[in-house]
Scaffold this active site. Structure first.
Site, short mmCIF file in Angstrom:
data_model
loop_
_atom_site.label_atom_id
_atom_site.label_comp_id
_atom_site.label_asym_id
_atom_site.label_seq_id
_atom_site.Cartn_x
_atom_site.Cartn_y
_atom_site.Cartn_z
N GLN A 217 -2.11 -4.95 -0.78
CA GLN A 217 -3.36 -5.00 -1.52
C GLN A 217 -3.25 -6.03 -2.63
OE1 GLN A 217 -4.21 -1.10 -3.08
NE2 GLN A 217 -2.08 -0.71 -3.62
N GLY B 267 4.54 2.41 1.64
CA GLY B 267 5.66 2.65 0.74
C GLY B 267 6.29 4.01 0.97
N ARG B 268 5.49 4.99 1.40
CA ARG B 268 6.03 6.33 1.64
C ARG B 268 6.89 6.39 2.90
NH1 ARG B 268 1.39 10.25 -0.81
NH2 ARG B 268 0.50 8.69 -2.22
N THR C 50 2.88 -15.22 1.60
CA THR C 50 4.11 -14.78 2.25
C THR C 50 4.50 -13.41 1.71
OG1 THR C 50 4.93 -17.02 2.69
CG2 THR C 50 6.57 -15.27 2.57
N LEU C 51 4.85 -12.51 2.61
CA LEU C 51 5.25 -11.14 2.25
C LEU C 51 6.73 -10.97 2.55
CD1 LEU C 51 2.27 -9.26 3.93
CD2 LEU C 51 2.45 -9.95 1.53
N GLU C 52 7.47 -10.43 1.58
CA GLU C 52 8.89 -10.15 1.76
C GLU C 52 9.04 -8.68 2.14
OE1 GLU C 52 8.02 -13.24 -1.28
OE2 GLU C 52 7.82 -11.07 -1.46
N ARG D 33 0.85 -1.19 0.00
CA ARG D 33 0.00 0.00 0.00
C ARG D 33 0.89 1.24 0.00
NH1 ARG D 33 -3.19 0.76 4.55
NH2 ARG D 33 -4.57 2.06 3.30
N SER D 34 0.42 2.27 -0.69
CA SER D 34 1.21 3.48 -0.86
C SER D 34 1.59 4.12 0.48
CB SER D 34 0.44 4.48 -1.72
OG SER D 34 1.11 5.72 -1.81
N SER D 35 0.69 4.08 1.45
CA SER D 35 0.96 4.74 2.74
C SER D 35 2.17 4.13 3.43
CB SER D 35 -0.27 4.64 3.64
OG SER D 35 -1.35 5.36 3.09
#
Length: 210
Positions: A157, A115-116, A136-138, A111-113
């Site tokens: 997302q 990423g910022r 799984t999330l890296e 999500r952009s929030s």
């Protein structure tokens, strides 16, 4: 592939004549379904790569046990957070269990929030038709400040796309990650034959050039 909007997503998650539904559970809030994606929440389990005195990770020689032993498994309950420091890497998983039907594919992105803040959420983003399990999330902190990761927070997302032709799914085929319910370490050890073939190709090329 055609991107599914909010109406299409709700239809895909309902009863579809002759087609399996898109399953995302638990969906804690209807607001997770956006105009073109579904927000996914961070689970409570993390794999943190240990500091090593060895030369590094070599997928050609590492066994499955070595990949597993290279991580510390940490559980963080809801209401607490894990601090991810700059340039550090962690494996996590979505709180939601996801089942992608044979006529759909998906991409998971951050999500952009987040990423910022400098957080990269997923580097292997494509979800194949027929996948079932927690994603799984890296996680990588590319910023200059530690970031607090809160289990249960909306962190990624999922954009869902219509496939041109439904994929024929027979058993688990050659999938390495089957129905995971938490973060899993790399299973590149199952591809050792490929690295052996590359070494052989290299030897043959050198012998021809010498």
């Amino acid at each position: 592939m055609t991107l599914l909007g909010s109406t299409d997503l709700r239809n895909a998650m309902g009863r579809r004549a002759g087609r399996d539904p898109l399953i995302i559970t638990p969906l804690l809030d209807e607001s997770q379904i956006g105009r073109g994606a579904i927000d996914l929440r961070l689970g409570t389990e993390f794999l943190l790569l240990k500091w090593s005195k060895s030369s590094g990770v070599n997928p050609a020689t590492h066994t499955a046990e070595m990949f597993a032993e290279a991580h510390d498994r940490v559980n963080v309950p809801i209401g607490e957070c894990l601090w991810l420091h700059p340039r550090r890497f962690a494996l996590a998983a979505t709180m939601e269990f996801i089942k992608i039907p044979s006529d759909l594919g998906a991409y998971v992105v951050g999500r952009s929030s987040w990423g910022r803040l400098g957080l990269v959420v997923a580097t292997a983003v494509f979800v194949h038709p027929g996948f079932g399990g927690c994603l799984t999330l890296e996680l990588v902190n590319e910023g200059d400040s530690p970031i607090a990761l809160w289990p249960g927070a909306r962190i990624a997302q999922l954009s869902v796309h219509q496939a041109g032709t439904p994929v024929q799914i027979t058993g688990v085929e050659n999938d390495k990650y089957v129905a995971p319910v938490g973060p899993e370490p790399s299973k590149l050890s199952r591809e050792s034959g490929e690295f052996n073939r590359l070494e052989e190709v290299g030897r043959n090329l050198r012998s021809r050039l010498s």
